[in-house]
Write a protein that holds these residues in place. Structure first.
Motif, PDB file in Angstrom:
ATOM      1  N   GLU A   4       7.464 -34.221  31.503  1.00 21.78           N
ATOM      2  CA  GLU A   4       7.390 -35.319  29.905  1.00 21.78           C
ATOM      3  C   GLU A   4       7.423 -34.308  29.564  1.00 21.78           C
ATOM      4  O   GLU A   4       7.895 -34.314  28.295  1.00 21.78           O
ATOM      5  CB  GLU A   4       7.104 -36.171  29.529  1.00 21.78           C
ATOM      6  N   ARG A   5       5.637 -33.254  28.979  1.00 21.18           N
ATOM      7  CA  ARG A   5       6.031 -32.407  27.940  1.00 21.18           C
ATOM      8  C   ARG A   5       6.332 -31.091  27.819  1.00 21.18           C
ATOM      9  O   ARG A   5       6.660 -31.046  27.123  1.00 21.18           O
ATOM     10  CB  ARG A   5       4.152 -31.933  28.506  1.00 21.18           C
ATOM     11  N   ASP A   7       9.725 -31.272  28.942  1.00 17.48           N
ATOM     12  CA  ASP A   7      11.442 -32.077  28.825  1.00 17.48           C
ATOM     13  C   ASP A   7      11.290 -32.484  27.173  1.00 17.48           C
ATOM     14  O   ASP A   7      11.962 -31.141  26.643  1.00 17.48           O
ATOM     15  CB  ASP A   7      11.779 -33.845  29.196  1.00 17.48           C
ATOM     16  N   LYS A   8       9.951 -32.758  26.483  1.00 15.63           N
ATOM     17  CA  LYS A   8       9.988 -32.761  24.857  1.00 15.63           C
ATOM     18  C   LYS A   8       9.879 -31.227  24.340  1.00 15.63           C
ATOM     19  O   LYS A   8      10.304 -31.289  23.525  1.00 15.63           O
ATOM     20  CB  LYS A   8       8.480 -33.151  24.653  1.00 15.63           C
ATOM     21  N   GLY A   9       8.916 -30.210  25.280  1.00 13.22           N
ATOM     22  CA  GLY A   9       9.233 -28.965  24.450  1.00 13.22           C
ATOM     23  C   GLY A   9      10.771 -28.243  24.750  1.00 13.22           C
ATOM     24  O   GLY A   9      10.668 -27.459  24.535  1.00 13.22           O
ATOM     25  N   ALA A  11      13.412 -29.418  24.605  1.00 11.43           N
ATOM     26  CA  ALA A  11      14.480 -29.764  23.120  1.00 11.43           C
ATOM     27  C   ALA A  11      13.493 -29.348  21.704  1.00 11.43           C
ATOM     28  O   ALA A  11      14.750 -29.072  21.483  1.00 11.43           O
ATOM     29  CB  ALA A  11      14.198 -31.969  23.323  1.00 11.43           C
ATOM     30  N   LYS A  12      12.385 -29.584  22.284  1.00  9.34           N
ATOM     31  CA  LYS A  12      11.883 -28.399  20.727  1.00  9.34           C
ATOM     32  C   LYS A  12      12.468 -27.457  20.751  1.00  9.34           C
ATOM     33  O   LYS A  12      12.946 -26.849  19.571  1.00  9.34           O
ATOM     34  CB  LYS A  12      10.105 -29.048  20.299  1.00  9.34           C
ATOM     35  N   GLU A  42       6.170 -25.885  27.709  1.00  5.38           N
ATOM     36  CA  GLU A  42       5.026 -27.071  27.793  1.00  5.38           C
ATOM     37  C   GLU A  42       4.168 -27.174  27.158  1.00  5.38           C
ATOM     38  O   GLU A  42       3.552 -28.260  26.408  1.00  5.38           O
ATOM     39  CB  GLU A  42       4.322 -27.297  29.168  1.00  5.38           C
ATOM     40  N   TRP A  45       5.369 -25.361  23.056  1.00  4.91           N
ATOM     41  CA  TRP A  45       6.597 -26.118  22.396  1.00  4.91           C
ATOM     42  C   TRP A  45       6.819 -28.028  22.905  1.00  4.91           C
ATOM     43  O   TRP A  45       7.178 -29.032  21.218  1.00  4.91           O
ATOM     44  CB  TRP A  45       7.908 -26.079  22.981  1.00  4.91           C
ATOM     45  N   GLY A  46       5.804 -28.124  23.937  1.00  2.00           N
ATOM     46  CA  GLY A  46       6.240 -29.466  24.464  1.00  2.00           C
ATOM     47  C   GLY A  46       4.731 -30.168  23.580  1.00  2.00           C
ATOM     48  O   GLY A  46       4.227 -31.355  23.042  1.00  2.00           O
ATOM     49  N   GLU A  47       3.691 -29.561  23.484  1.00  2.00           N
ATOM     50  CA  GLU A  47       2.352 -29.976  22.976  1.00  2.00           C
ATOM     51  C   GLU A  47       2.169 -29.565  21.677  1.00  2.00           C
ATOM     52  O   GLU A  47       1.979 -30.851  20.580  1.00  2.00           O
ATOM     53  CB  GLU A  47       1.144 -29.695  23.488  1.00  2.00           C
ATOM     54  N   ASN A  50       4.909 -30.617  18.337  1.00  4.23           N
ATOM     55  CA  ASN A  50       5.781 -31.768  18.830  1.00  4.23           C
ATOM     56  C   ASN A  50       3.979 -32.736  18.612  1.00  4.23           C
ATOM     57  O   ASN A  50       4.409 -33.765  17.573  1.00  4.23           O
ATOM     58  CB  ASN A  50       5.768 -32.204  20.050  1.00  4.23           C
TER      59      ASN A  50
END
Length: 127
Positions: A4-5, A7-9, A11-12, A42, A45-47, A50
């Motif tokens: 999840e992290r 994927d969010k990273g 995208a960002k 991860e 960018w993800g942590e 975000n």
């Protein structure tokens, strides 16, 4: 790894730096470099990118200054693009780099101005 992290990273990272660049970096990753790409995506960018404490725009300002101080021209080029994507104007980028001339040294700022001018010209922001 947290999918999840990651994927969010991803995208960002694509939104800020551009999907073409990020996708190429991911495609070019090999057995040696893939763990670094995963770590950066991860956690950077993800942590961090975000988190709610700063806007993407503010993070771009900070990154431009830090990357100039560290004299990392390749990363500076990426983050100049990201700064434009995050809403900074050419004038604001110039002001950040002028600030670095005083606090990080003129040679670092001169190199940063060169890199930024090239990227901004490529992007059509300067003529």
């Amino acid at each position: 790894m947290s999918q999840e992290r990651f994927d969010k990273g991803l995208a960002k990272r694509r939104r800020v730096l551009g999907a073409e660049y990020v996708d190429q970096s991911m495609r070019n990753a090999d057995d040696f470099t893939r763990p670094l790409q995963q770590l950066v995506t991860e956690y950077c960018w993800g942590e961090i990118w975000n988190r709610e404490g700063l806007s993407d725009r503010d993070r771009s300002v900070i990154n431009l200054a830090m990357i100039t101080a560290l004299n990392r021209p390749h990363e500076l080029r990426l983050h100049v693009r990201g700064a434009i994507n995050n809403g900074l104007s050419v004038e604001e980028i110039r002001e950040v780099l002028l600030q670095t001339a005083i606090y990080c040294g003129v040679p670092a700022a001169i190199d940063a101005f060169r890199q930024a001018r090239d990227v901004l010209t490529e992007m059509g922001e300067l003529t």
